[in-house]
Design a protein around this motif. Structure first.
Motif, PDB file in Angstrom:
ATOM      1  N   CYS A 191       1.144  -1.471   0.197  1.00  0.00           N
ATOM      2  CA  CYS A 191      -0.026   0.336   0.227  1.00  0.00           C
ATOM      3  C   CYS A 191       1.351   1.494   0.079  1.00  0.00           C
ATOM      4  CB  CYS A 191      -0.977   0.225   1.127  1.00  0.00           C
ATOM      5  SG  CYS A 191      -0.092  -0.007   3.331  1.00  0.00           S
ATOM      6  N   TYR A 192       2.222   1.269   0.912  1.00  0.00           N
ATOM      7  CA  TYR A 192       3.190   2.653   0.143  1.00  0.00           C
ATOM      8  C   TYR A 192       3.451   3.038  -0.804  1.00  0.00           C
ATOM      9  CZ  TYR A 192       6.179   5.707   2.802  1.00  0.00           C
ATOM     10  OH  TYR A 192       6.407   6.971   2.947  1.00  0.00           O
ATOM     11  N   ALA A 193       3.266   2.194  -2.093  1.00  0.00           N
ATOM     12  CA  ALA A 193       3.534   2.395  -3.282  1.00  0.00           C
ATOM     13  C   ALA A 193       2.136   3.227  -3.296  1.00  0.00           C
ATOM     14  CB  ALA A 193       3.357   1.597  -4.333  1.00  0.00           C
ATOM     15  N   TYR A 194       0.824   3.005  -3.410  1.00  0.00           N
ATOM     16  CA  TYR A 194      -0.425   4.289  -3.520  1.00  0.00           C
ATOM     17  C   TYR A 194      -0.207   5.531  -2.696  1.00  0.00           C
ATOM     18  CZ  TYR A 194      -2.565   0.127  -5.254  1.00  0.00           C
ATOM     19  OH  TYR A 194      -2.881  -1.221  -6.120  1.00  0.00           O
ATOM     20  N   ALA A 195       0.587   5.201  -1.700  1.00  0.00           N
ATOM     21  CA  ALA A 195       1.104   6.725  -0.513  1.00  0.00           C
ATOM     22  C   ALA A 195       1.966   7.807  -1.418  1.00  0.00           C
ATOM     23  CB  ALA A 195       1.311   6.508   0.723  1.00  0.00           C
ATOM     24  N   LEU A 196       3.059   6.540  -2.222  1.00  0.00           N
ATOM     25  CA  LEU A 196       4.177   8.008  -2.829  1.00  0.00           C
ATOM     26  C   LEU A 196       3.336   8.376  -4.558  1.00  0.00           C
ATOM     27  CD1 LEU A 196       7.067   5.585  -2.024  1.00  0.00           C
ATOM     28  CD2 LEU A 196       6.734   7.321  -1.056  1.00  0.00           C
ATOM     29  N   LEU A 197       2.198   7.901  -4.574  1.00  0.00           N
ATOM     30  CA  LEU A 197       1.712   8.067  -5.621  1.00  0.00           C
ATOM     31  C   LEU A 197       1.154   9.641  -5.515  1.00  0.00           C
ATOM     32  CD1 LEU A 197      -0.201   6.113  -9.269  1.00  0.00           C
ATOM     33  CD2 LEU A 197      -0.484   9.202  -7.634  1.00  0.00           C
ATOM     34  N   ALA A 198       0.208   9.392  -4.192  1.00  0.00           N
ATOM     35  CA  ALA A 198      -0.747  10.566  -3.457  1.00  0.00           C
ATOM     36  C   ALA A 198       0.078  12.173  -3.264  1.00  0.00           C
ATOM     37  CB  ALA A 198      -1.175  10.292  -2.769  1.00  0.00           C
ATOM     38  N   LEU A 199       1.439  10.710  -3.179  1.00  0.00           N
ATOM     39  CA  LEU A 199       2.432  11.989  -2.640  1.00  0.00           C
ATOM     40  C   LEU A 199       3.337  13.320  -3.185  1.00  0.00           C
ATOM     41  CD1 LEU A 199       3.795  13.816   0.298  1.00  0.00           C
ATOM     42  CD2 LEU A 199       5.244  11.544   0.208  1.00  0.00           C
ATOM     43  N   GLY A 200       2.817  12.436  -5.109  1.00  0.00           N
ATOM     44  CA  GLY A 200       3.894  13.089  -6.023  1.00  0.00           C
ATOM     45  C   GLY A 200       5.107  12.658  -6.153  1.00  0.00           C
ATOM     46  N   GLN A 201       5.307  11.696  -5.350  1.00  0.00           N
ATOM     47  CA  GLN A 201       6.521  11.119  -5.845  1.00  0.00           C
ATOM     48  C   GLN A 201       6.865   9.953  -6.986  1.00  0.00           C
ATOM     49  OE1 GLN A 201       8.460  13.034  -2.854  1.00  0.00           O
ATOM     50  NE2 GLN A 201       9.930  11.394  -3.622  1.00  0.00           N
ATOM     51  N   ILE A 202       5.642   9.243  -7.167  1.00  0.00           N
ATOM     52  CA  ILE A 202       5.492   8.318  -8.399  1.00  0.00           C
ATOM     53  C   ILE A 202       4.114   8.262  -9.628  1.00  0.00           C
ATOM     54  CG2 ILE A 202       7.121   6.669  -7.187  1.00  0.00           C
ATOM     55  CD1 ILE A 202       4.361   5.052  -7.257  1.00  0.00           C
ATOM     56  N   ASP A 203       4.481   7.610 -10.242  1.00  0.00           N
ATOM     57  CA  ASP A 203       3.412   8.647 -11.444  1.00  0.00           C
ATOM     58  C   ASP A 203       2.197   7.021 -11.575  1.00  0.00           C
ATOM     59  OD1 ASP A 203       4.431  10.570 -11.897  1.00  0.00           O
ATOM     60  OD2 ASP A 203       6.336   9.038 -12.322  1.00  0.00           O
ATOM     61  N   LEU A 204       2.684   5.612 -11.671  1.00  0.00           N
ATOM     62  CA  LEU A 204       1.919   4.687 -11.914  1.00  0.00           C
ATOM     63  C   LEU A 204       2.000   3.771 -10.613  1.00  0.00           C
ATOM     64  CD1 LEU A 204       2.467   4.534 -16.060  1.00  0.00           C
ATOM     65  CD2 LEU A 204      -0.057   5.276 -14.455  1.00  0.00           C
ATOM     66  N   VAL A 205       0.715   3.019 -10.694  1.00  0.00           N
ATOM     67  CA  VAL A 205       0.629   1.499 -10.227  1.00  0.00           C
ATOM     68  C   VAL A 205      -0.095   0.509 -10.745  1.00  0.00           C
ATOM     69  CG1 VAL A 205       0.246   0.823  -7.587  1.00  0.00           C
ATOM     70  CG2 VAL A 205       0.987   2.602  -7.749  1.00  0.00           C
ATOM     71  N   ILE A 206       0.450   0.134 -10.792  1.00  0.00           N
ATOM     72  CA  ILE A 206      -0.560  -1.229 -11.660  1.00  0.00           C
ATOM     73  C   ILE A 206      -0.662  -2.783 -10.551  1.00  0.00           C
ATOM     74  CG2 ILE A 206      -1.133  -2.977 -13.559  1.00  0.00           C
ATOM     75  CD1 ILE A 206       0.395   0.042 -15.355  1.00  0.00           C
ATOM     76  N   GLU A 207      -1.677  -3.221 -10.102  1.00  0.00           N
ATOM     77  CA  GLU A 207      -1.500  -4.194  -9.846  1.00  0.00           C
ATOM     78  C   GLU A 207      -2.806  -4.552 -10.175  1.00  0.00           C
ATOM     79  OE1 GLU A 207       0.383  -4.460  -5.424  1.00  0.00           O
ATOM     80  OE2 GLU A 207      -1.067  -2.823  -5.148  1.00  0.00           O
ATOM     81  N   ALA A 208      -2.834  -6.504  -9.951  1.00  0.00           N
ATOM     82  CA  ALA A 208      -4.201  -7.554  -9.989  1.00  0.00           C
ATOM     83  C   ALA A 208      -4.457  -8.208  -8.927  1.00  0.00           C
ATOM     84  CB  ALA A 208      -3.765  -7.861 -11.457  1.00  0.00           C
ATOM     85  N   GLY A 209      -5.532  -9.408  -8.497  1.00  0.00           N
ATOM     86  CA  GLY A 209      -5.740  -9.472  -7.802  1.00  0.00           C
ATOM     87  C   GLY A 209      -6.305  -8.317  -6.442  1.00  0.00           C
ATOM     88  N   LEU A 210      -6.348  -7.954  -6.302  1.00  0.00           N
ATOM     89  CA  LEU A 210      -6.826  -7.020  -5.204  1.00  0.00           C
ATOM     90  C   LEU A 210      -8.365  -7.762  -4.322  1.00  0.00           C
ATOM     91  CD1 LEU A 210      -5.177  -3.737  -5.724  1.00  0.00           C
ATOM     92  CD2 LEU A 210      -3.910  -5.326  -5.253  1.00  0.00           C
ATOM     93  N   GLN A 211      -8.784  -7.523  -3.401  1.00  0.00           N
ATOM     94  CA  GLN A 211      -9.718  -7.329  -3.055  1.00  0.00           C
ATOM     95  C   GLN A 211     -10.548  -5.927  -2.110  1.00  0.00           C
ATOM     96  OE1 GLN A 211     -11.444 -10.246  -2.382  1.00  0.00           O
ATOM     97  NE2 GLN A 211      -9.394 -11.501  -2.972  1.00  0.00           N
ATOM     98  N   SER A 212     -11.369  -5.392  -2.481  1.00  0.00           N
ATOM     99  CA  SER A 212     -12.086  -4.602  -2.309  1.00  0.00           C
ATOM    100  C   SER A 212     -11.201  -3.687  -0.916  1.00  0.00           C
ATOM    101  CB  SER A 212     -13.539  -4.284  -1.708  1.00  0.00           C
ATOM    102  OG  SER A 212     -13.698  -5.356  -0.460  1.00  0.00           O
ATOM    103  N   TYR A 213     -10.669  -4.669   0.241  1.00  0.00           N
ATOM    104  CA  TYR A 213      -9.882  -3.837   1.874  1.00  0.00           C
ATOM    105  C   TYR A 213      -8.363  -3.903   0.753  1.00  0.00           C
ATOM    106  CZ  TYR A 213      -9.432  -8.997   2.577  1.00  0.00           C
ATOM    107  OH  TYR A 213      -9.050 -10.768   1.863  1.00  0.00           O
ATOM    108  N   ASP A 214      -8.112  -4.208  -0.015  1.00  0.00           N
ATOM    109  CA  ASP A 214      -7.238  -3.498   0.137  1.00  0.00           C
ATOM    110  C   ASP A 214      -6.812  -2.555  -0.762  1.00  0.00           C
ATOM    111  OD1 ASP A 214      -5.685  -5.959   0.159  1.00  0.00           O
ATOM    112  OD2 ASP A 214      -6.565  -6.909  -1.549  1.00  0.00           O
TER     113      ASP A 214
END
Length: 261
Positions: A191-214
């Motif tokens: 989940c920290y990758a998503y935080a870094l995207l919101a912070l403006g540090q990275i640009d894309l996150v791509i994943e598969a097989g997630l649950q709603s709580y993820d």
């Protein structure tokens, strides 16, 4: 929402309670760990269970009419239109390795969408928050607004995902099509990758097989910071599955085209 401040205060109390339950067990030699899927290592620890119990206790006291859906203890029905979506430790594999890239995820749905979310990293003391008029990081250096990075082209972008294998072979091949076009690809931050995207540090996150709580908590945080989160077809990602999060509409569209090529 008329009770927005109470919702925000409740979420922070839940995150504080989860921190108190988890931190004494992080990097503990005596941490008890079970495997939820013996055929495919899927760990759950006493910290996961203790954190979700602590958050549920806060909700039972403060907002007993709201429903709950948590990774470890499932559904609790409610009489309001609100559902709290909880992942007590997103990144349990990182947690048991002692790596501080896991997080506590809290999302709130009103039945029409995810309206509010938190990504909390207790060990380094960072809390990312989005929705209900808020978009901010609170951490050791104080408080700062969240905002995605703009003006980055695909060939300049940084892409992240958790597992290089990324689900099925077809999904992994689709991911590689995007990875071949970006400047930098990194793995393993949950989940920290998503935080870094919101912070403006990275640009894309791509994943598969997630649950709603993820994804519920991260989705709200990224959208509040100006980003876009959908499934690989451009629809809602609130139920999990295949997820693409992008800083800009252009990067989002380019990623979708490559994923579905």
């Amino acid at each position: 929402m008329q009770d927005a401040q109470d919702i925000i205060d409740t979420a922070h109390e839940m995150a504080d309670a989860a921190r108190q339950a988890i931190l004494p067990l992080f990097r503990s030699a005596s941490l008890a760990t079970d495997n939820k899927r013996p055929a495919d290592f899927d760990p759950v620890t006493e910290a996961d269970r203790a954190a979700e119990k602590a958050m549920r206790e806060v909700l039972a006291r403060r907002r007993p009419k709201d429903a709950i859906f948590g990774e470890e203890f499932g559904h609790r029905e409610g009489s309001s239109e609100l559902t709290w979506i909880l992942d007590p430790i997103d990144g349990t594999r990182a947690f048991i390795c002692g790596a501080p890239s896991w997080g506590v995820l809290i999302g709130l749905s009103d039945g029409q969408g995810i309206r509010y979310g938190l990504i909390d990293q207790p060990y380094i003391g960072e809390r990312f928050e989005g929705g209900l008029g808020l978009s901010r990081l609170t951490g050791p250096d104080g408080q700062r607004p969240l905002a995605v990075r703009n003006g980055v082209t695909l060939d300049q972008a940084t892409l992240m995902t958790t597992f290089p294998e990324l689900g099925t072979e077809a999904e992994a091949e689709a991911f590689r099509r995007v990875a071949a076009k970006v400047r930098l690809t990194r793995y393993g931050l949950d989940c920290y990758a998503y935080a870094l995207l919101a912070l403006g540090q990275i640009d894309l996150v791509i994943e598969a097989g997630l649950q709603s709580y993820d994804i519920a908590g991260p989705l709200a945080v990224i959208e509040a910071a100006g980003g876009i989160v959908t499934n690989w077809q451009g629809g809602s990602a609130a139920q999990g599955g295949q997820v693409v999060a992008a800083a800009t509409e252009l990067l989002h569209q380019q990623a979708l085209e490559l994923l579905n090529a």
